[in-house]
Design a protein around this motif. Structure first.
Motif, PDB file in Angstrom:
ATOM      1  N   PHE A   1       0.852  -1.201   0.000  1.00  0.00           N
ATOM      2  CA  PHE A   1       0.000   0.000   0.000  1.00  0.00           C
ATOM      3  C   PHE A   1       0.882   1.243   0.000  1.00  0.00           C
ATOM      4  N   GLU A   2       0.213   2.393  -0.021  1.00  0.00           N
ATOM      5  CA  GLU A   2       0.954   3.658  -0.036  1.00  0.00           C
ATOM      6  C   GLU A   2       0.471   4.570   1.071  1.00  0.00           C
ATOM      7  N   ILE A   3       1.361   5.472   1.488  1.00  0.00           N
ATOM      8  CA  ILE A   3       0.950   6.572   2.373  1.00  0.00           C
ATOM      9  C   ILE A   3       1.377   7.875   1.704  1.00  0.00           C
ATOM     10  N   ASP A   4       0.645   8.944   2.006  1.00  0.00           N
ATOM     11  CA  ASP A   4       0.960  10.248   1.437  1.00  0.00           C
ATOM     12  C   ASP A   4       1.653  11.078   2.514  1.00  0.00           C
ATOM     13  N   LEU A   5       2.966  11.247   2.339  1.00  0.00           N
ATOM     14  CA  LEU A   5       3.750  11.939   3.382  1.00  0.00           C
ATOM     15  C   LEU A   5       3.400  13.423   3.474  1.00  0.00           C
ATOM     16  N   SER A   6       2.696  13.939   2.467  1.00  0.00           N
ATOM     17  CA  SER A   6       2.307  15.357   2.537  1.00  0.00           C
ATOM     18  C   SER A   6       1.020  15.544   3.339  1.00  0.00           C
ATOM     19  N   LYS A   7       0.462  14.437   3.868  1.00  0.00           N
ATOM     20  CA  LYS A   7      -0.783  14.568   4.638  1.00  0.00           C
ATOM     21  C   LYS A   7      -0.649  13.969   6.041  1.00  0.00           C
ATOM     22  N   PRO A   8       0.246  14.529   6.852  1.00  0.00           N
ATOM     23  CA  PRO A   8       0.414  14.002   8.214  1.00  0.00           C
ATOM     24  C   PRO A   8      -0.779  14.347   9.096  1.00  0.00           C
ATOM     25  N   ILE A   9      -1.123  13.427   9.989  1.00  0.00           N
ATOM     26  CA  ILE A   9      -2.174  13.682  10.986  1.00  0.00           C
ATOM     27  C   ILE A   9      -1.471  13.730  12.342  1.00  0.00           C
ATOM     28  N   ASP A  10      -1.305  14.939  12.852  1.00  0.00           N
ATOM     29  CA  ASP A  10      -0.534  15.138  14.095  1.00  0.00           C
ATOM     30  C   ASP A  10      -1.439  14.846  15.287  1.00  0.00           C
ATOM     31  N   ILE A  11      -1.100  13.845  16.082  1.00  0.00           N
ATOM     32  CA  ILE A  11      -1.932  13.538  17.260  1.00  0.00           C
ATOM     33  C   ILE A  11      -1.211  13.920  18.557  1.00  0.00           C
ATOM     34  N   SER A  12      -0.244  14.836  18.449  1.00  0.00           N
ATOM     35  CA  SER A  12       0.409  15.339  19.669  1.00  0.00           C
ATOM     36  C   SER A  12      -0.295  16.606  20.140  1.00  0.00           C
ATOM     37  N   ILE A  13      -0.091  16.930  21.403  1.00  0.00           N
ATOM     38  CA  ILE A  13      -0.582  18.192  21.972  1.00  0.00           C
ATOM     39  C   ILE A  13       0.623  19.118  22.072  1.00  0.00           C
ATOM     40  N   SER A  14       0.471  20.368  21.628  1.00  0.00           N
ATOM     41  CA  SER A  14       1.621  21.282  21.695  1.00  0.00           C
ATOM     42  C   SER A  14       1.838  21.742  23.136  1.00  0.00           C
ATOM     43  N   LEU A  15       3.100  22.065  23.438  1.00  0.00           N
ATOM     44  CA  LEU A  15       3.469  22.468  24.805  1.00  0.00           C
ATOM     45  C   LEU A  15       3.729  23.971  24.826  1.00  0.00           C
ATOM     46  N   THR A  16       3.037  24.690  25.692  1.00  0.00           N
ATOM     47  CA  THR A  16       3.202  26.138  25.776  1.00  0.00           C
ATOM     48  C   THR A  16       3.345  26.542  27.246  1.00  0.00           C
ATOM     49  N   ASN A  17       3.761  27.805  27.454  1.00  0.00           N
ATOM     50  CA  ASN A  17       3.868  28.271  28.850  1.00  0.00           C
ATOM     51  C   ASN A  17       2.630  29.062  29.263  1.00  0.00           C
ATOM     52  N   THR A  18       1.530  28.850  28.546  1.00  0.00           N
ATOM     53  CA  THR A  18       0.308  29.610  28.879  1.00  0.00           C
ATOM     54  C   THR A  18      -0.665  28.724  29.664  1.00  0.00           C
ATOM     55  N   GLU A  19      -1.766  29.333  30.076  1.00  0.00           N
ATOM     56  CA  GLU A  19      -2.813  28.601  30.803  1.00  0.00           C
ATOM     57  C   GLU A  19      -3.448  27.517  29.931  1.00  0.00           C
ATOM     58  N   GLU A  20      -3.224  27.615  28.612  1.00  0.00           N
ATOM     59  CA  GLU A  20      -3.757  26.631  27.668  1.00  0.00           C
ATOM     60  C   GLU A  20      -3.146  25.248  27.857  1.00  0.00           C
ATOM     61  N   ASN A  21      -1.961  25.192  28.461  1.00  0.00           N
ATOM     62  CA  ASN A  21      -1.262  23.893  28.508  1.00  0.00           C
ATOM     63  C   ASN A  21      -1.983  22.908  29.425  1.00  0.00           C
TER      64      ASN A  21
ATOM     65  N   THR B   1       2.503   5.895  25.202  1.00  0.00           N
ATOM     66  CA  THR B   1       2.432   7.334  24.906  1.00  0.00           C
ATOM     67  C   THR B   1       1.118   7.848  25.475  1.00  0.00           C
ATOM     68  N   GLU B   2       1.222   8.872  26.322  1.00  0.00           N
ATOM     69  CA  GLU B   2       0.031   9.391  26.993  1.00  0.00           C
ATOM     70  C   GLU B   2      -0.203  10.855  26.609  1.00  0.00           C
ATOM     71  N   MET B   3      -1.435  11.294  26.841  1.00  0.00           N
ATOM     72  CA  MET B   3      -1.854  12.680  26.536  1.00  0.00           C
ATOM     73  C   MET B   3      -1.699  13.031  25.053  1.00  0.00           C
ATOM     74  N   ILE B   4      -2.205  12.132  24.204  1.00  0.00           N
ATOM     75  CA  ILE B   4      -2.336  12.485  22.792  1.00  0.00           C
ATOM     76  C   ILE B   4      -3.704  13.145  22.616  1.00  0.00           C
ATOM     77  N   PHE B   5      -3.971  13.682  21.434  1.00  0.00           N
ATOM     78  CA  PHE B   5      -5.331  14.109  21.099  1.00  0.00           C
ATOM     79  C   PHE B   5      -5.629  13.740  19.651  1.00  0.00           C
ATOM     80  N   VAL B   6      -6.681  12.939  19.464  1.00  0.00           N
ATOM     81  CA  VAL B   6      -7.077  12.511  18.115  1.00  0.00           C
ATOM     82  C   VAL B   6      -8.431  13.149  17.810  1.00  0.00           C
ATOM     83  N   SER B   7      -8.476  14.076  16.870  1.00  0.00           N
ATOM     84  CA  SER B   7      -9.734  14.800  16.665  1.00  0.00           C
ATOM     85  C   SER B   7     -10.763  13.905  15.973  1.00  0.00           C
ATOM     86  N   ASP B   8     -12.026  14.312  16.129  1.00  0.00           N
ATOM     87  CA  ASP B   8     -13.159  13.480  15.704  1.00  0.00           C
ATOM     88  C   ASP B   8     -13.153  13.140  14.210  1.00  0.00           C
TER      89      ASP B   8
END
Ligand SMILES: N[C@@H](CC(=O)c1ccccc1NC=O)C(=O)O
Length: 261
Positions: free
Chosen positions: A8-28, A221-228
């Protein structure tokens, strides 16, 4: 860019990022009773490592954070052992055949639990619905409800859902090496250090004296996020960590949909 993998094939130009970004704000997001991350410029006397402050040619930040408490991270059995084991030595390959499943944890007493039935049922359903014959190396568990605030949730003392010991044993017996989940832990928050799911998954019988068949190369691996929008099913997973010699490292799991199978 298309990459051919076996049949099969995968399209490397279409990554699905399931990580949560790390920031120093209240959003983290935060787990395990710590404060938010700190990201701030180095200061030497009146010199500040921040271009906008006018003294420095570069932005030059220190970062203080905790891999377990501040976002997406990957850990090896060194998280629970008396002796030191590093995730950077455990994880030496970075592409895996993966299955994404969605489960609704079940209320058992005060707890919300992911059971063996949830895992076995979901794995079978996704097996039947695809033609991919490769062995599953990684399982990605999305839990319901799947609110976006998982990306900034404050988990301390909230008794989040967790994986039952049976479910973790089932995953180990399925020879799945990498477990990814959108919760701060596979175990109950306050469990008196029992860590039943961690131990079952890594096959750790005694944290002070490791058995030879403990799973030294398996990761959680913990604290991922996979959108709906991302459907359950088969993917290629690229699991990357920063090269920290530590039980855990911040990580960046990326999924690729399978095309042409
Ligand atoms: N449940 C454990 C604590 C625990 O699991 C933990 C504590 C701090 C940082 C990470 C932890 N577990 C992560 O999977 C206990 O109650 O002793």
């Amino acid at each position: 860019m298309l990459a051919k993998i076996n049949n099969f094939e995968i399209d490397l130009s279409k990554p699905i990022d399931i990580s949560i970004s790390l920031t120093n704000t209240e959003e983290n997001p935060i787990a395990w009773y710590i404060e938010k991350p700190v990201i701030e410029p180095v200061v030497f006397g009146d010199w500040i490592g921040k271009v906008s402050e006018g003294k420095s040619s570069t932005n030059f930040n220190n970062i203080f954070f905790n891999p377990h408490g501040h976002g997406t991270h990957t850990e090896c059995l060194g998280h629970i052992t008396n002796d030191f084991y590093s995730v950077n030595q455990a994880l030496k390959q970075f592409f895996f055949f993966a299955k994404l499943i969605t489960v609704e944890p079940e209320k058992i007493g005060e707890d919300l639990v992911i059971t063996k039935d949830h895992i076995s049922t979901s794995l079978n359903v996704t097996n039947a619905s695809t033609l991919l014959t490769e062995k599953t190396e990684a399982i990605i568990i999305r839990t319901l409800p799947n609110q976006k605030d998982k990306k900034s949730r404050k988990y301390s003392n909230t008794n989040p859902p967790y994986l039952s010991e049976d479910a973790a044993t089932f995953i180990r017996e399925s020879e799945i090496q990498h477990l990814l989940i959108d919760l701060p832990s596979v175990d109950k928050e306050h469990d008196e250090g029992k860590l039943l799911a961690h131990k079952a998954f890594w096959n750790v019988k005694d944290t002070h004296q490791l058995n030879a068949d403990a799973r030294f190369e398996a990761t959680i691996t913990e604290m991922i996020f996979v959108s709906d929008e991302i459907p359950d099913g088969n993917y290629v997973l690229n699991l990357q960590i920063a090269s920290f010699e530590n039980d855990a490292s911040p990580s960046k799991p990326i999924l690729y949909s399978i095309v042409n199978y």
